[in-house]
Design a protein around this motif. Structure first.
Motif, PDB file in Angstrom:
ATOM      1  N   LEU A  90     -10.618  14.827  -5.798  1.00  0.00           N
ATOM      2  CA  LEU A  90     -10.748  14.765  -4.339  1.00  0.00           C
ATOM      3  C   LEU A  90     -10.373  16.093  -3.688  1.00  0.00           C
ATOM      4  CD1 LEU A  90     -11.098  13.188  -1.650  1.00  0.00           C
ATOM      5  CD2 LEU A  90      -8.675  12.592  -1.822  1.00  0.00           C
ATOM      6  N   LEU A  91      -9.170  16.599  -3.985  1.00  0.00           N
ATOM      7  CA  LEU A  91      -8.720  17.836  -3.345  1.00  0.00           C
ATOM      8  C   LEU A  91      -9.554  19.037  -3.764  1.00  0.00           C
ATOM      9  CD1 LEU A  91      -4.853  17.368  -3.368  1.00  0.00           C
ATOM     10  CD2 LEU A  91      -6.357  17.426  -1.387  1.00  0.00           C
ATOM     11  N   PHE A  92     -10.019  19.031  -5.002  1.00  0.00           N
ATOM     12  CA  PHE A  92     -10.873  20.129  -5.464  1.00  0.00           C
ATOM     13  C   PHE A  92     -12.168  20.167  -4.647  1.00  0.00           C
ATOM     14  CE2 PHE A  92     -14.472  21.422  -8.157  1.00  0.00           C
ATOM     15  CZ  PHE A  92     -14.120  22.747  -8.392  1.00  0.00           C
ATOM     16  N   LYS A  93     -12.772  18.997  -4.437  1.00  0.00           N
ATOM     17  CA  LYS A  93     -14.020  18.916  -3.661  1.00  0.00           C
ATOM     18  C   LYS A  93     -13.787  19.355  -2.220  1.00  0.00           C
ATOM     19  CE  LYS A  93     -16.468  16.556  -6.871  1.00  0.00           C
ATOM     20  NZ  LYS A  93     -17.702  17.024  -7.506  1.00  0.00           N
ATOM     21  N   ILE A  94     -12.653  18.907  -1.643  1.00  0.00           N
ATOM     22  CA  ILE A  94     -12.371  19.261  -0.252  1.00  0.00           C
ATOM     23  C   ILE A  94     -12.108  20.752  -0.106  1.00  0.00           C
ATOM     24  CG2 ILE A  94     -10.703  18.969   1.617  1.00  0.00           C
ATOM     25  CD1 ILE A  94     -10.433  16.067   0.797  1.00  0.00           C
ATOM     26  N   GLU A  95     -11.387  21.321  -1.067  1.00  0.00           N
ATOM     27  CA  GLU A  95     -11.117  22.758  -1.017  1.00  0.00           C
ATOM     28  C   GLU A  95     -12.414  23.557  -1.039  1.00  0.00           C
ATOM     29  OE1 GLU A  95      -8.258  26.077  -3.225  1.00  0.00           O
ATOM     30  OE2 GLU A  95      -8.433  24.054  -4.044  1.00  0.00           O
ATOM     31  N   ARG A  96     -13.378  23.088  -1.825  1.00  0.00           N
ATOM     32  CA  ARG A  96     -14.692  23.754  -1.842  1.00  0.00           C
ATOM     33  C   ARG A  96     -15.391  23.617  -0.492  1.00  0.00           C
ATOM     34  NH1 ARG A  96     -16.912  24.487  -7.001  1.00  0.00           N
ATOM     35  NH2 ARG A  96     -18.618  25.505  -5.871  1.00  0.00           N
ATOM     36  N   MET A  97     -15.232  22.452   0.140  1.00  0.00           N
ATOM     37  CA  MET A  97     -15.850  22.245   1.454  1.00  0.00           C
ATOM     38  C   MET A  97     -15.269  23.192   2.497  1.00  0.00           C
ATOM     39  SD  MET A  97     -16.106  18.069   1.624  1.00  0.00           S
ATOM     40  CE  MET A  97     -16.985  18.004   3.193  1.00  0.00           C
ATOM     41  N   LEU A  98     -13.970  23.454   2.415  1.00  0.00           N
ATOM     42  CA  LEU A  98     -13.313  24.330   3.388  1.00  0.00           C
ATOM     43  C   LEU A  98     -13.809  25.772   3.305  1.00  0.00           C
ATOM     44  CD1 LEU A  98      -9.595  23.128   3.120  1.00  0.00           C
ATOM     45  CD2 LEU A  98     -11.348  22.383   4.724  1.00  0.00           C
ATOM     46  N   GLN A  99     -14.498  26.112   2.220  1.00  0.00           N
ATOM     47  CA  GLN A  99     -15.009  27.474   2.034  1.00  0.00           C
ATOM     48  C   GLN A  99     -16.522  27.546   2.195  1.00  0.00           C
ATOM     49  OE1 GLN A  99     -12.962  29.381  -1.562  1.00  0.00           O
ATOM     50  NE2 GLN A  99     -12.349  27.239  -1.802  1.00  0.00           N
ATOM     51  N   ASP A 100     -17.130  26.450   2.628  1.00  0.00           N
ATOM     52  CA  ASP A 100     -18.585  26.389   2.730  1.00  0.00           C
ATOM     53  C   ASP A 100     -19.095  27.249   3.891  1.00  0.00           C
ATOM     54  OD1 ASP A 100     -20.827  24.587   1.428  1.00  0.00           O
ATOM     55  OD2 ASP A 100     -21.312  24.744   3.562  1.00  0.00           O
TER      56      ASP A 100
ATOM     57  N   ASP B 270     -21.467  26.336   5.899  1.00  0.00           N
ATOM     58  CA  ASP B 270     -21.757  25.429   7.010  1.00  0.00           C
ATOM     59  C   ASP B 270     -20.441  25.029   7.690  1.00  0.00           C
ATOM     60  OD1 ASP B 270     -22.358  23.184   8.640  1.00  0.00           O
ATOM     61  OD2 ASP B 270     -24.127  22.735   7.423  1.00  0.00           O
ATOM     62  N   LEU B 271     -20.310  25.386   8.970  1.00  0.00           N
ATOM     63  CA  LEU B 271     -19.065  25.112   9.684  1.00  0.00           C
ATOM     64  C   LEU B 271     -18.781  23.618   9.793  1.00  0.00           C
ATOM     65  CD1 LEU B 271     -19.150  27.702  12.620  1.00  0.00           C
ATOM     66  CD2 LEU B 271     -18.090  27.898  10.371  1.00  0.00           C
ATOM     67  N   GLU B 272     -19.839  22.812   9.930  1.00  0.00           N
ATOM     68  CA  GLU B 272     -19.636  21.364  10.042  1.00  0.00           C
ATOM     69  C   GLU B 272     -19.101  20.782   8.739  1.00  0.00           C
ATOM     70  OE1 GLU B 272     -19.790  19.592  12.829  1.00  0.00           O
ATOM     71  OE2 GLU B 272     -20.141  21.531  13.786  1.00  0.00           O
ATOM     72  N   VAL B 273     -19.527  21.353   7.623  1.00  0.00           N
ATOM     73  CA  VAL B 273     -18.997  20.905   6.323  1.00  0.00           C
ATOM     74  C   VAL B 273     -17.511  21.245   6.232  1.00  0.00           C
ATOM     75  CG1 VAL B 273     -19.095  21.276   3.822  1.00  0.00           C
ATOM     76  CG2 VAL B 273     -21.211  21.015   5.118  1.00  0.00           C
ATOM     77  N   ARG B 274     -17.137  22.432   6.696  1.00  0.00           N
ATOM     78  CA  ARG B 274     -15.716  22.808   6.695  1.00  0.00           C
ATOM     79  C   ARG B 274     -14.902  21.825   7.544  1.00  0.00           C
ATOM     80  NH1 ARG B 274     -15.043  29.317   7.474  1.00  0.00           N
ATOM     81  NH2 ARG B 274     -16.951  29.977   6.410  1.00  0.00           N
ATOM     82  N   GLY B 275     -15.437  21.515   8.727  1.00  0.00           N
ATOM     83  CA  GLY B 275     -14.751  20.584   9.609  1.00  0.00           C
ATOM     84  C   GLY B 275     -14.622  19.202   8.996  1.00  0.00           C
ATOM     85  N   ALA B 276     -15.655  18.771   8.273  1.00  0.00           N
ATOM     86  CA  ALA B 276     -15.621  17.452   7.621  1.00  0.00           C
ATOM     87  C   ALA B 276     -14.547  17.405   6.536  1.00  0.00           C
ATOM     88  CB  ALA B 276     -16.996  17.134   7.029  1.00  0.00           C
ATOM     89  N   GLY B 277     -14.413  18.497   5.788  1.00  0.00           N
ATOM     90  CA  GLY B 277     -13.364  18.558   4.773  1.00  0.00           C
ATOM     91  C   GLY B 277     -11.978  18.517   5.393  1.00  0.00           C
ATOM     92  N   ALA B 278     -11.811  19.252   6.495  1.00  0.00           N
ATOM     93  CA  ALA B 278     -10.518  19.260   7.188  1.00  0.00           C
ATOM     94  C   ALA B 278     -10.191  17.887   7.769  1.00  0.00           C
ATOM     95  CB  ALA B 278     -10.531  20.307   8.301  1.00  0.00           C
ATOM     96  N   ALA B 279     -11.222  17.156   8.203  1.00  0.00           N
ATOM     97  CA  ALA B 279     -11.014  15.829   8.787  1.00  0.00           C
ATOM     98  C   ALA B 279     -10.398  14.873   7.766  1.00  0.00           C
ATOM     99  CB  ALA B 279     -12.338  15.267   9.304  1.00  0.00           C
ATOM    100  N   VAL B 280     -10.813  14.989   6.516  1.00  0.00           N
ATOM    101  CA  VAL B 280     -10.236  14.133   5.464  1.00  0.00           C
ATOM    102  C   VAL B 280      -8.777  14.514   5.235  1.00  0.00           C
ATOM    103  CG1 VAL B 280     -10.411  13.384   3.065  1.00  0.00           C
ATOM    104  CG2 VAL B 280     -12.488  13.828   4.364  1.00  0.00           C
TER     105      VAL B 280
END
Length: 291
Positions: free
Chosen positions: A140-150, A152-162
């Motif tokens: 879970l955290l590995f996937k979210i950490e990757r999202m935070l570096q994407d 796409d700004l909305e993808v980053r925001g979605a990762g931070a929301a989790v």
């Protein structure tokens, strides 16, 4: 021949209580039988119906493309719009079907919409009280950490929301720097989610102690002066106040990076009531006092 009892035939006689036998003791078995009980069969039927519906949606998810998007949107809408009772039944069905693991897996997809919708579903599941089940999902955290570096700004925001809703665990500290870098993103909603996630993570003592390493404190203090966004200044001030309560070493590092003059400036400027409150709280914390 049975005669129908008339009202006049009972006049003058005490009417027996329907739940009390002639000997005067309460018959609890009779009470239980007369109290309306929930229909277990109806509940089982509803659970089967929910699982059948979700199974059909999971089949669509495997196809990918627009079918996957529509199915994920249906699940997200169901969790957000249904009553708490119904939404929890859906969560329980998802857990039983190993659905949460599937959504975590989808966080690593290339399609931004898939990742955003999957994160929305996980956020709803956590808000309904199943955060432990979400945290049990591998990677879970590995996937979210990757999202935070994407990109796409909305993808980053979605990762931070989790991250903002799940309980912080020691491993969450790997996301702190990524969240700090997101604080200068133009999007207001993305900044807000990053700040919420940052404060949530720092609430974990082990994560807060990790802030002594590297650039974390330097960046927090630097944003007090350089960030053009008042919300970021306020969020960093709140984070500093939390860190000050962790250990004298962290307080010394924050003072050494020049936080005190900037916080005093915020108190004098009185940008807003909330900013004044956070600044005073941080200054008190730097003095070793709690809020």
């Amino acid at each position: 021949m049975n005669k129908r009892r008339t009202a006049s035939s009972s006049i003058g006689r005490p009417t027996p209580h329907p739940l009390r036998p002639s000997h005067g003791n309460w018959n609890l078995n009779t009470v239980v039988q007369l109290v309306p009980q929930p229909s277990l069969r109806a509940a089982e039927n509803k659970a089967d119906e929910i699982e059948g519906f979700l199974s059909s949606l999971f089949e669509l998810i495997t196809f990918g493309g627009s079918k996957r998007t529509a199915a994920l949107k249906d699940i997200a809408d169901l969790l957000s719009s249904a009553s708490d009772f119904d939404a929890k039944q859906v969560c329980q069905a998802l857990i039983a079907m190993n659905g949460l693991t599937r959504f975590v897996t989808l966080l690593g997809e290339t399609c931004s919409t898939t990742r955003i919708l999957s994160s929305d579903i996980l956020v709803s599941v956590v808000e309904l009280g199943y955060s432990k089940k979400v945290l049990e999902c591998k990677a879970l955290l590995f996937k979210i950490e990757r999202m935070l570096q994407d990109d796409d700004l909305e993808v980053r925001g979605a990762g931070a929301a989790v991250l903002a809703v799940i309980p912080a665990i020691p491993e969450s500290r790997t996301c702190i720097l990524h969240l700090l870098r997101m604080l200068n993103i133009v999007s207001h909603s993305v900044r807000q989610r990053a700040l919420s996630a940052l404060v949530q993570i720092i609430s974990n003592r082990e994560c807060a102690e990790h802030a002594q390493e590297g650039k974390i404190i330097y960046m927090l203090v630097d944003y007090l002066e350089t960030s053009p966004y008042l919300m970021v200044k306020e969020g960093c001030t709140a984070a500093i106040a939390k860190l000050c309560c962790v250990s004298p070493q962290l307080r010394a590092r924050i003072i050494g990076n020049g936080a005190v003059p900037k916080l005093i400036e915020f108190v004098v400027a009185r940008h807003s009531a909330s900013m004044l409150h956070e600044s005073l709280s941080a200054l008190l914390a730097l003095c070793g006092e709690t809020r």
